[in-house]
Design an enzyme around this catalytic site. Structure first.
Site, PDB file in Angstrom:
ATOM      1  N   LYS A  47     -12.550   1.666 -11.997  1.00  0.00           N
ATOM      2  CA  LYS A  47     -11.671   0.486 -11.950  1.00  0.00           C
ATOM      3  C   LYS A  47     -11.750  -0.247 -10.611  1.00  0.00           C
ATOM      4  O   LYS A  47     -12.694  -1.002 -10.366  1.00  0.00           O
ATOM      5  CB  LYS A  47     -10.243   0.901 -12.320  1.00  0.00           C
ATOM      6  CG  LYS A  47     -10.167   1.419 -13.775  1.00  0.00           C
ATOM      7  CD  LYS A  47      -8.784   1.820 -14.181  1.00  0.00           C
ATOM      8  CE  LYS A  47      -8.787   2.562 -15.493  1.00  0.00           C
ATOM      9  NZ  LYS A  47      -8.716   1.698 -16.670  1.00  0.00           N
ATOM     10  N   ASP A  61      -8.317  13.077 -11.247  1.00  0.00           N
ATOM     11  CA  ASP A  61      -8.844  11.884 -11.909  1.00  0.00           C
ATOM     12  C   ASP A  61      -8.069  10.672 -11.369  1.00  0.00           C
ATOM     13  O   ASP A  61      -6.950  10.398 -11.800  1.00  0.00           O
ATOM     14  CB  ASP A  61      -8.694  11.994 -13.431  1.00  0.00           C
ATOM     15  CG  ASP A  61      -9.204  10.744 -14.129  1.00  0.00           C
ATOM     16  OD1 ASP A  61      -9.367  10.773 -15.367  1.00  0.00           O
ATOM     17  OD2 ASP A  61      -9.448   9.725 -13.438  1.00  0.00           O
ATOM     18  N   TYR A 108      -5.389  10.904 -19.925  1.00  0.00           N
ATOM     19  CA  TYR A 108      -6.621  10.444 -20.567  1.00  0.00           C
ATOM     20  C   TYR A 108      -7.705  10.395 -19.500  1.00  0.00           C
ATOM     21  O   TYR A 108      -7.475   9.867 -18.398  1.00  0.00           O
ATOM     22  CB  TYR A 108      -6.411   9.058 -21.175  1.00  0.00           C
ATOM     23  CG  TYR A 108      -7.657   8.396 -21.725  1.00  0.00           C
ATOM     24  CD1 TYR A 108      -8.190   7.256 -21.123  1.00  0.00           C
ATOM     25  CD2 TYR A 108      -8.301   8.899 -22.857  1.00  0.00           C
ATOM     26  CE1 TYR A 108      -9.321   6.640 -21.631  1.00  0.00           C
ATOM     27  CE2 TYR A 108      -9.440   8.280 -23.375  1.00  0.00           C
ATOM     28  CZ  TYR A 108      -9.947   7.151 -22.758  1.00  0.00           C
ATOM     29  OH  TYR A 108     -11.073   6.542 -23.257  1.00  0.00           O
TER      30      TYR A 108
HETATM   31  P1  KE4 Z   1     -13.462   4.103 -18.656  1.00  0.00           P
HETATM   32  O1  KE4 Z   1     -14.548   4.925 -19.327  1.00  0.00           O
HETATM   33  O2  KE4 Z   1     -12.599   3.367 -19.660  1.00  0.00           O
HETATM   34  O3  KE4 Z   1     -14.005   3.195 -17.544  1.00  0.00           O
HETATM   35  O4  KE4 Z   1     -12.508   5.113 -17.873  1.00  0.00           O
HETATM   36  C1  KE4 Z   1     -11.898   6.167 -18.575  1.00  0.00           C
HETATM   37  C2  KE4 Z   1     -10.647   6.598 -17.836  1.00  0.00           C
HETATM   38  C3  KE4 Z   1     -10.686   7.777 -17.109  1.00  0.00           C
HETATM   39  N1  KE4 Z   1      -9.601   8.219 -16.427  1.00  0.00           N
HETATM   40  C4  KE4 Z   1      -8.445   7.507 -16.428  1.00  0.00           C
HETATM   41  C5  KE4 Z   1      -7.271   8.027 -15.647  1.00  0.00           C
HETATM   42  C6  KE4 Z   1      -8.351   6.281 -17.145  1.00  0.00           C
HETATM   43  O5  KE4 Z   1      -7.185   5.585 -17.129  1.00  0.00           O
HETATM   44  C7  KE4 Z   1      -9.472   5.812 -17.860  1.00  0.00           C
HETATM   45  C8  KE4 Z   1      -9.436   4.523 -18.652  1.00  0.00           C
HETATM   46  N2  KE4 Z   1      -8.149   3.895 -18.764  1.00  0.00           N
HETATM   47  C9  KE4 Z   1      -7.934   3.060 -19.929  1.00  0.00           C
HETATM   48  C10 KE4 Z   1      -6.520   2.472 -19.817  1.00  0.00           C
HETATM   49  N3  KE4 Z   1      -5.532   3.445 -20.070  1.00  0.00           N
HETATM   50  C11 KE4 Z   1      -8.961   1.983 -20.044  1.00  0.00           C
HETATM   51  C12 KE4 Z   1      -8.582   0.909 -21.029  1.00  0.00           C
HETATM   52  C13 KE4 Z   1      -9.332   1.056 -22.318  1.00  0.00           C
HETATM   53  O6  KE4 Z   1      -9.503   2.191 -22.806  1.00  0.00           O
HETATM   54  O7  KE4 Z   1      -9.748  -0.006 -22.825  1.00  0.00           O
END
Ligand code: KE4
Length: 436
Positions: free
Chosen positions: A274, A241, A146
């Site tokens: 993060k 990523d 993701y």
């Molecule tokens: P954000 O847009 O949520 O800050 O980041 C997207 C993203 C991009 N790349 C990776 C590897 C990620 O894990 C994420 C976001 N992770 C999720 C948890 N699996 C955030 C939690 C959520 O969606 O509320």
């Protein structure tokens, strides 16, 4: 033990009136595991308290950012001071330079970095940058990874290699994902075939080096080595990523681990989020200067953001990045995390429940296998074949005992520097009771 959460239940009813699903990010709604999401009132150190005053040992840590634990004094002091100096200017500040310098010091594969407000924004821009820098449209991602919710990334594997991905979300027109190829994680054959068929048209390959969005699946060293070779051969950019793994699995992030195993290894573009925001909205992407200079205002690839490099978020991120550089920080974190995973595996073994697990630095994952001795899943299909029902009942069994794990089979877990040996022991004891 508490199975009821009356105040969270009432808040959830009220929230659903005014916010879709009652949450501002879907995974928080507990739909994968069922039950009532806990509305959190406050957090400190390794703990969170919900609206009913129930304390939880927190293994989500805001999905990764809270590597120091909640309420670290140095972070709070930096954020408070920054807030007093001004919440946002929309103009450059010295602290953005300091944070960029700190990130580049720790990630030698990048010459320059641009700060944005979310991982989605960073990953989305990395794709645009790779396309702009190569003049190509196609790119490869992997099933189970993701990279945020930008249209071109909301894609699931097509029926076959030659076909392209299909949107995973309504509202994404097929033509928007027509250039996105989705391959199986760790599948060398598919990788070779995709480059043999389309190599000259591929702008980039985007991968989570340790896939935390499939709970915890490592890209094998041979797979990453081949990925690097093929990208270099065909002029495609390799995008790591590291939004989740960045500064979470090692001080040099996951790429430093692969550089140890593969001499000279480096991705072309890296994406962070993060941990570098320490819990505030901040993410970043970076690359060698020649690639980054394609970006506005210097080059033709546009990208912008009102709160990019926000002065309070950069203060939070900088304070966090300084703390994680303390001697022994990652050794301590890895030891704590390993003791958690081995404790959980031991509890499962004693209960006769098949379980496998893994960890790196402060990130961990575990799976309820179908049969004991089953290997760690190497791809999305294998992850989704593990015992979801058992995971869900374990999630609630341990939640009721004051341990807050990720409310979904496909999410990773996170340990912070604030988690004590006693917290780990209490977690393993709660797991034993839940497994029984
Ligand atoms: P954000 O847009 O949520 O800050 O980041 C997207 C993203 C991009 N790349 C990776 C590897 C990620 O894990 C994420 C976001 N992770 C999720 C948890 N699996 C955030 C939690 C959520 O969606 O509320």
């Amino acid at each position: 033990m508490s199975t009821e959460a009356p105040k969270s239940s009432a808040l959830f009813v009220r929230a659903q009136k005014v916010i879709p699903g009652g949450v501002n990010s879907p995974v928080r709604a507990f739909r994968a595991v069922g039950g009532t999401p806990r509305f959190i009132a406050r957090a400190d150190g390794a703990y969170m308290w919900d609206a009913d005053g129930q304390r939880y040992i927190d293994y989500i840590g805001s999905w990764g950012p809270m590597i120091l634990g909640h309420g670290h004094p140095a972070v709070l002091e930096a954020v408070t001071k920054a807030a007093r100096d001004g919440l946002s200017f929309g103009a450059p500040t010295e602290r953005e330079i300091e944070l960029a310098e700190e990130i580049l010091k720790l990630v030698p594969s990048m010459d320059q970095v641009r700060l944005v407000s979310s991982g989605t924004e960073a990953a989305m821009t990395a794709i645009r940058l790779a396309r702009g820098a190569t003049g190509r449209s196609r790119f490869i991602k992997f099933e189970g990874c993701y990279h945020g919710h930008a249209d071109a990334l909301l894609v699931k594997a097509g029926s076959g290699l030659a076909t392209f991905g299909n949107p995973t979300s309504a509202g994404v027109p097929p033509e928007v994902v027509q250039h996105t190829m989705v391959l199986e994680y760790n599948n060398l054959g598919q990788l070779d075939e995709a480059f043999a068929l389309h190599g000259s048209e591929i702008a980039c390959v985007m991968i989570e080096p340790i896939a935390g969005n499939m709970n915890f699946v490592r890209a094998s060293v041979p797979f990453v080595k081949r990925l690097r070779e093929l990208c270099s051969q065909h002029g495609a950019l390799l995008v790591f990523d590291e939004v989740m793994t960045g500064f979470r699995v090692a001080l040099g992030s996951a790429q430093s681990l692969y550089a140890q195993a593969i001499p000279g290894f480096a991705p072309d573009i890296s994406v962070f989020g993060k941990v570098i925001g320490g819990g505030m909205p901040l993410a970043a992407f970076g690359a060698r200067r020649a690639v980054m200079e394609q970006l506005a205002p210097l080059g033709p690839v546009y990208q912008a953001g009102t709160l990019s490099g926000n002065p309070v978020a950069t203060a939070c991120g900088l304070a966090t990045l300084r703390e994680i550089q303390r001697p022994g920080f990652y050794e301590g974190l890895a030891t704590r995390t390993q003791s958690l995973v081995s404790g959980l595996l031991g509890a499962a073994r004693d209960a006769g429940v098949p379980m496998c697990g893994d960890s790196q630095g402060g990130m961990f994952g575990f799976f309820f296998s179908r049969a004991s001795g089953d290997p760690l899943p190497q791809n999305y299909g294998a992850v989704m074949a593990t015992d979801k029902e058992r995971f869900n009942s374990f999630f609630h069994g341990i939640l009721e005992r004051g341990v807050y794990l990720a409310p979904a089979l496909y999410e990773a877990g996170f340990v912070s520097a604030a988690h004590s040996a006693a917290d780990i022991e209490a977690t393993v004891a709660a797991a034993r009771a839940a497994l029984a």
